[in-house]
Design an enzyme around this catalytic site. Structure first.
Site, mmCIF file in Angstrom:
data_model
loop_
_atom_site.group_PDB
_atom_site.id
_atom_site.type_symbol
_atom_site.label_atom_id
_atom_site.label_comp_id
_atom_site.label_asym_id
_atom_site.label_seq_id
_atom_site.Cartn_x
_atom_site.Cartn_y
_atom_site.Cartn_z
ATOM 1 N N SER A 123 0.809 -1.217 0.000
ATOM 2 C CA SER A 123 0.000 0.000 0.000
ATOM 3 C C SER A 123 0.839 1.262 0.000
ATOM 4 O O SER A 123 0.427 2.294 -0.535
ATOM 5 C CB SER A 123 -0.942 0.003 1.210
ATOM 6 O OG SER A 123 -0.205 -0.139 2.415
ATOM 7 N N ASP A 168 -6.421 7.834 7.696
ATOM 8 C CA ASP A 168 -6.677 6.637 8.504
ATOM 9 C C ASP A 168 -5.688 6.502 9.665
ATOM 10 O O ASP A 168 -5.734 5.537 10.410
ATOM 11 C CB ASP A 168 -6.638 5.378 7.628
ATOM 12 C CG ASP A 168 -5.289 5.147 6.954
ATOM 13 O OD1 ASP A 168 -4.336 5.913 7.221
ATOM 14 O OD2 ASP A 168 -5.186 4.194 6.171
ATOM 15 N N HIS A 216 -1.530 4.981 7.233
ATOM 16 C CA HIS A 216 -0.706 5.201 6.061
ATOM 17 C C HIS A 216 -0.195 6.641 6.035
ATOM 18 O O HIS A 216 -0.798 7.529 6.644
ATOM 19 C CB HIS A 216 -1.510 4.918 4.785
ATOM 20 C CG HIS A 216 -1.850 3.468 4.618
ATOM 21 N ND1 HIS A 216 -3.051 2.936 5.020
ATOM 22 C CD2 HIS A 216 -1.130 2.441 4.109
ATOM 23 C CE1 HIS A 216 -3.072 1.644 4.765
ATOM 24 N NE2 HIS A 216 -1.915 1.308 4.215
#
Length: 345
Positions: free
Chosen positions: A86, A251, A254
């Site tokens: 990610s 979030d 990240h």
């Protein structure tokens, strides 16, 4: 046991098929895993969207030259591929130009004064065993072989308890395939999971230890296959800890756009150096404590100091292969122009 010795044992286990060498005790890893997973659930309630697609051509201003007469001749672009999880995909930002791949493509175009063609196959949630699939995607088009690849991987291997020898084995195999195809490879090693806000002491210390040990082992595996590594963990750790609201995304897990820019600034000099484009001397600079070290010692030192590059040097020495440890000067990356989609070219 020293970090260098642990990293060397993990890398050796990866090379020779071992699978039983752990980073820390199984009970400790289990506790760290549970804590990090709880942290992810508790902080990951912000808006979650798929990462923006950044594939395309960057550096349009360098697309043509008149060096060959009055007719503008097209310049062959640098082919750049991004692989990983990610972080490589740019999870947590909303604009393609904020992803690390776009930032690196733009910075590479500015240094090379050539357009850069980016293809990103990174997958959120990916572990190192997904790299085989990603490399296959990148190499599937025989007419498009990357000149250079950047891989960012490792955090999910830790949180999902993948044995470190297996993790390093998959990464080493991916680097070997890309190098065999003719691509230079730069790996951003495992980030510091001790920076996740909701992981508290003493588990924060354990998460940091696990992350750094895997990063050091990754470095040995990558360098032995002819790639280069850049340590991201300690580089981002202090900055994330001091300014989490700015460097973490919505979030709180990240990176934010600024966090990705910080990581990209660390990787760009090595990315350019791999292509022979960085203006600094390749010889070590004693004033910056650079030098030649046994690869395991260089790996352990780099894992503890973010922004440090490790590349292969002498193939052998009195204590095994040696590596060159570099601390390259970072350069600020300007916001990239929107990419020209590959399909539109």
């Amino acid at each position: 046991m020293s970090r260098a010795r642990v990293a060397r044992r993990i890398a050796a286990g990866a090379a020779y098929g071992g699978g039983g060498i752990g980073l820390v005790g199984a009970a400790a890893v289990g506790v760290v895993l549970a804590e990090v997973q709880l942290a992810k659930r508790s902080v990951g309630n912000g808006e979650r969207t798929d990462p923006p697609r950044a594939d395309g051509r960057y550096g349009g201003a360098f697309a043509r030259t008149d060096h060959y007469g009055p007719v503008l001749e097209p310049i062959e672009p640098v082919r750049f591929a991004m692989l990983g999880d990610s972080t490589a995909a740019g999870q947590g930002v909303h604009r393609a130009r904020q992803t690390p791949a776009a930032l690196l493509a733009s910075g590479l175009a500015a240094v090379a004064e050539r357009p850069v063609e980016l293809r990103n196959v990174a997958l959120p949630g990916a572990q190192s065993d997904d790299l085989d699939r990603q490399v296959t995607l990148i190499l599937a088009d025989g007419g498009w072989v990357p000149d250079v690849c950047v891989v960012m991987i490792g955090a999910n291997d830790v949180t999902h308890r993948m044995p470190p020898t297996r993790s390093v084995r998959h990464l080493s195999a991916a680097v070997r395939r890309l190098r065999t195809a003719g691509a230079e490879v730069v790996v951003g090693t495992c980030p510091d999971l001790g920076t996740v806000e909701n992981v508290y002491q003493p588990l924060r210390w354990l998460a940091r230890r696990v992350s750094r040990q895997l990063a050091a082992a990754q470095t040995i595996g990558v360098v032995e296959q002819g790639g280069r590594t850049v340590s991201l963990g300690d580089l981002l750790g202090p900055e994330f800890a001091a300014n989490p609201r700015e460097l973490f995304g919505p979030d709180n897990y990240h990176p934010s756009a600024e966090g990705y820019a910080t990581a990209a600034m660390a990787v760009l000099p090595t990315l350019c150096a791999a292509l022979g484009l960085w203006p600094e001397e390749e010889r070590p600079d004693a004033s910056r404590h650079e030098g030649f070290l046994p690869v395991a010692r260089a790996a352990a030192q780099a894992a503890a100091e973010g922004g440090t590059e490790v590349a292969a040097a002498m193939p052998t020495g009195p204590r095994g292969p040696w590596a060159l440890l570099k601390r390259r000067r970072r350069r600020r990356i300007t916001a990239p122009e929107p990419a020209v989609p590959l399909a539109a070219e």
